[in-house]
Structures are given as structure tokens and as C-alpha cells.
Write a protein that holds these residues in place. Structure first.
Motif, mmCIF file in Angstrom:
data_model
loop_
_atom_site.group_PDB
_atom_site.id
_atom_site.type_symbol
_atom_site.label_atom_id
_atom_site.label_comp_id
_atom_site.label_asym_id
_atom_site.label_seq_id
_atom_site.Cartn_x
_atom_site.Cartn_y
_atom_site.Cartn_z
ATOM 1 N N VAL A 1 28.671 18.455 -38.047
ATOM 2 C CA VAL A 1 30.070 18.105 -38.299
ATOM 3 C C VAL A 1 30.870 18.115 -36.999
ATOM 4 O O VAL A 1 31.660 17.195 -36.732
ATOM 5 C CB VAL A 1 30.684 19.066 -39.346
ATOM 6 C CG1 VAL A 1 32.188 18.917 -39.419
ATOM 7 C CG2 VAL A 1 30.058 18.827 -40.706
ATOM 8 N N LEU A 2 30.670 19.145 -36.159
ATOM 9 C CA LEU A 2 31.369 19.185 -34.867
ATOM 10 C C LEU A 2 31.011 17.983 -34.001
ATOM 11 O O LEU A 2 31.861 17.426 -33.303
ATOM 12 C CB LEU A 2 31.054 20.484 -34.127
ATOM 13 C CG LEU A 2 31.732 21.742 -34.659
ATOM 14 C CD1 LEU A 2 31.228 22.967 -33.909
ATOM 15 C CD2 LEU A 2 33.233 21.632 -34.552
ATOM 16 N N GLY A 3 29.752 17.588 -34.035
ATOM 17 C CA GLY A 3 29.312 16.438 -33.248
ATOM 18 C C GLY A 3 29.961 15.147 -33.696
ATOM 19 O O GLY A 3 30.410 14.339 -32.874
ATOM 20 N N VAL A 4 30.044 14.944 -35.003
ATOM 21 C CA VAL A 4 30.667 13.726 -35.533
ATOM 22 C C VAL A 4 32.148 13.685 -35.155
ATOM 23 O O VAL A 4 32.666 12.653 -34.711
ATOM 24 C CB VAL A 4 30.478 13.650 -37.067
ATOM 25 C CG1 VAL A 4 31.353 12.565 -37.678
ATOM 26 C CG2 VAL A 4 29.015 13.411 -37.405
ATOM 27 N N ILE A 5 32.837 14.817 -35.303
ATOM 28 C CA ILE A 5 34.263 14.864 -34.950
ATOM 29 C C ILE A 5 34.455 14.643 -33.450
ATOM 30 O O ILE A 5 35.360 13.921 -33.030
ATOM 31 C CB ILE A 5 34.889 16.198 -35.404
ATOM 32 C CG1 ILE A 5 34.883 16.291 -36.925
ATOM 33 C CG2 ILE A 5 36.313 16.334 -34.873
ATOM 34 C CD1 ILE A 5 35.255 17.659 -37.461
ATOM 35 N N ALA A 6 33.590 15.249 -32.627
ATOM 36 C CA ALA A 6 33.704 15.093 -31.173
ATOM 37 C C ALA A 6 33.514 13.640 -30.754
ATOM 38 O O ALA A 6 34.255 13.142 -29.896
ATOM 39 C CB ALA A 6 32.690 15.987 -30.464
ATOM 40 N N VAL A 7 32.559 12.956 -31.346
ATOM 41 C CA VAL A 7 32.343 11.544 -31.006
ATOM 42 C C VAL A 7 33.555 10.715 -31.429
ATOM 43 O O VAL A 7 34.017 9.849 -30.679
ATOM 44 C CB VAL A 7 31.041 11.015 -31.650
ATOM 45 C CG1 VAL A 7 30.947 9.509 -31.535
ATOM 46 C CG2 VAL A 7 29.828 11.664 -30.999
ATOM 47 N N ALA A 8 34.102 10.986 -32.603
ATOM 48 C CA ALA A 8 35.279 10.237 -33.069
ATOM 49 C C ALA A 8 36.473 10.466 -32.150
ATOM 50 O O ALA A 8 37.176 9.516 -31.782
ATOM 51 C CB ALA A 8 35.616 10.646 -34.501
ATOM 52 N N VAL A 9 36.695 11.706 -31.736
ATOM 53 C CA VAL A 9 37.827 12.017 -30.851
ATOM 54 C C VAL A 9 37.616 11.397 -29.469
ATOM 55 O O VAL A 9 38.558 10.961 -28.824
ATOM 56 C CB VAL A 9 38.035 13.549 -30.761
ATOM 57 C CG1 VAL A 9 39.008 13.914 -29.654
ATOM 58 C CG2 VAL A 9 38.534 14.081 -32.090
ATOM 59 N N SER A 10 36.372 11.343 -29.015
ATOM 60 C CA SER A 10 36.107 10.792 -27.679
ATOM 61 C C SER A 10 36.539 9.335 -27.578
ATOM 62 O O SER A 10 36.979 8.896 -26.523
ATOM 63 C CB SER A 10 34.632 10.941 -27.314
ATOM 64 O OG SER A 10 33.831 10.053 -28.077
ATOM 65 N N PHE A 11 36.449 8.582 -28.663
ATOM 66 C CA PHE A 11 36.914 7.197 -28.637
ATOM 67 C C PHE A 11 38.423 7.132 -28.428
ATOM 68 O O PHE A 11 38.920 6.223 -27.780
ATOM 69 C CB PHE A 11 36.515 6.453 -29.911
ATOM 70 C CG PHE A 11 35.065 6.070 -29.945
ATOM 71 C CD1 PHE A 11 34.571 5.121 -29.067
ATOM 72 C CD2 PHE A 11 34.201 6.678 -30.842
ATOM 73 C CE1 PHE A 11 33.222 4.770 -29.084
ATOM 74 C CE2 PHE A 11 32.857 6.334 -30.870
ATOM 75 C CZ PHE A 11 32.361 5.382 -29.993
ATOM 76 N N GLY A 12 39.162 8.097 -28.967
ATOM 77 C CA GLY A 12 40.603 8.143 -28.763
ATOM 78 C C GLY A 12 40.985 8.458 -27.327
ATOM 79 O O GLY A 12 42.069 8.092 -26.875
ATOM 80 N N LEU A 13 40.096 9.129 -26.587
ATOM 81 C CA LEU A 13 40.390 9.475 -25.196
ATOM 82 C C LEU A 13 40.318 8.276 -24.261
ATOM 83 O O LEU A 13 40.813 8.339 -23.141
ATOM 84 C CB LEU A 13 39.439 10.569 -24.708
ATOM 85 C CG LEU A 13 39.692 11.946 -25.306
ATOM 86 C CD1 LEU A 13 38.589 12.914 -24.904
ATOM 87 C CD2 LEU A 13 41.042 12.474 -24.871
ATOM 88 N N PHE A 14 39.708 7.182 -24.692
ATOM 89 C CA PHE A 14 39.648 6.007 -23.837
ATOM 90 C C PHE A 14 40.946 5.215 -23.854
ATOM 91 O O PHE A 14 41.131 4.304 -23.057
ATOM 92 C CB PHE A 14 38.449 5.128 -24.223
ATOM 93 C CG PHE A 14 37.138 5.808 -23.950
ATOM 94 C CD1 PHE A 14 36.795 6.187 -22.663
ATOM 95 C CD2 PHE A 14 36.270 6.100 -24.976
ATOM 96 C CE1 PHE A 14 35.605 6.829 -22.411
ATOM 97 C CE2 PHE A 14 35.069 6.738 -24.739
ATOM 98 C CZ PHE A 14 34.736 7.101 -23.448
ATOM 99 N N GLY A 15 41.843 5.568 -24.738
ATOM 100 C CA GLY A 15 43.189 5.005 -24.755
ATOM 101 C C GLY A 15 44.156 6.116 -24.358
ATOM 102 O O GLY A 15 43.819 7.288 -24.402
ATOM 103 N N PRO A 16 45.365 5.778 -23.978
ATOM 104 C CA PRO A 16 46.315 6.812 -23.538
ATOM 105 C C PRO A 16 46.996 7.510 -24.717
ATOM 106 O O PRO A 16 48.180 7.347 -24.945
ATOM 107 C CB PRO A 16 47.307 6.024 -22.698
ATOM 108 C CG PRO A 16 47.293 4.662 -23.307
ATOM 109 C CD PRO A 16 45.888 4.439 -23.786
ATOM 110 N N ALA A 17 46.239 8.258 -25.501
ATOM 111 C CA ALA A 17 46.787 8.900 -26.692
ATOM 112 C C ALA A 17 46.850 10.414 -26.504
ATOM 113 O O ALA A 17 45.827 11.044 -26.228
ATOM 114 C CB ALA A 17 45.934 8.553 -27.901
ATOM 115 N N MET A 18 48.043 10.975 -26.660
ATOM 116 C CA MET A 18 48.214 12.418 -26.525
ATOM 117 C C MET A 18 47.483 13.159 -27.644
ATOM 118 O O MET A 18 46.924 14.225 -27.426
ATOM 119 C CB MET A 18 49.694 12.778 -26.534
ATOM 120 C CG MET A 18 49.959 14.272 -26.420
ATOM 121 S SD MET A 18 49.306 15.002 -24.914
ATOM 122 C CE MET A 18 50.644 14.652 -23.824
#
Length: 143
Positions: A72-89
Motif C-alpha cells: 500500500v505504501l508503495g502504491v501511494i508513493a508511486v502515485a504521489v511521485s507523479f504529482g512531484l513532476f508538476g509544481p504542486a504543493m
């Protein structure tokens, strides 16, 4: 020596590039950490004999439970990592939170896979550092 407007614009651009580089680093590292956590979870769920068993551990769970936690942590981490490629706080805040949870999960499962847990703790520490040191000055990067 007076600074010209051109020199100040160049400095701001360099800061933005630095901030973008650290955020990209954190995004890539969070994606890698997430994928590795996902694979570790699959290993623990599929085949419990891969890991060392510890008889008298305070935080003892069934290895399948640890597998689901890491999955579960891995799935959430991968999903959040995609948000880091855009300028999202939100992605930066969520990245720090998920990296912190990865540190805690790896600390608690340290006896089952010790060397790998220490490596993941260190990688997650670098992710938190990279996300917390970025201070973009451009209002567009704070959105």
C-alpha cells in the motif's frame, strides 16, 4: 557594483532551476522507493520464506501483514511521485508524509530484512530533505 535587472533575473532563474531539480530528484527517488516497496510487499505476500523470522520482536506482525503495508505504501508513493513532476504543493507535502511513513514502516520491519530496510530509510531521508529544502520564489510554483 550595482546589479542589473538582467543579473537579478538570471539569479531567479537559477534558483528556479535548483528548486525544479531537487523536486525532480525527489520525484524520481520517491517513484523508485515506491516501486521497490511495492515489490517488497509482493514478495512478502507471495512467499514468506524470503524474509528472516524474528521470534521475540516487539512489533511482530505476520509477514503477510508487513507485505500489505509495504504494498500500500508503495502504491501511494508511486502515485504521489507523479504529482512531484508538476509544481504542486500538495505533492510536496504528501511526498514528505509518505516518505516519513516509509521510514517508519522500514524501521518497524527492520529485523525481517535489515540491510534493505536501512537503505530504504536513507533513501527516504534524502527524499524528505529534497522536498523540504526547495523554496521556490515563483508564485506559479506554489500553486
Amino acid at each position: 557594483m550595482a546589479t542589473t535587472p538582467h543579473a537579478r533575473a538570471h539569479t531567479r532563474t537559477a534558483k528556479q532551476q535548483w528548486a525544479g531539480g531537487l523536486t525532480a530528484f525527489a520525484g524520481v527517488m520517491l517513484m523508485i522507493a515506491g516501486l521497490l516497496s511495492l515489490f517488497r510487499g509482493i514478495m512478502a505476500i507471495a512467499q514468506d520464506d524470503v524474509f528472516v523470522t524474528t521470534p521475540n520482536y516487539v512489533f511482530k506482525f505476520d509477514l503477510t501483514s508487513w507485505g500489505w503495508i509495504h504494498l500500500v505504501l508503495g502504491v501511494i508513493a508511486v502515485a504521489v511521485s507523479f504529482g512531484l513532476f508538476g509544481p504542486a504543493m500538495w505533492a510536496r507535502v504528501a511526498g514528505v508524509a509518505i516518505a516519513g511513513l516509509v521510514i517508519i514502516a522500514n524501521f518497524l520491519s527492520l529485523p525481517y530484512y535489515p540491510v534493505w530496510s536501512v537503505v530504504m530509510i536513507a533513501v527516504s531521508g534524502f527524499i524528505i530533505w529534497a522536498l523540504c529544502t526547495v523554496q521556490p520564489e515563483d508564485p506559479g510554483m506554489r500553486a
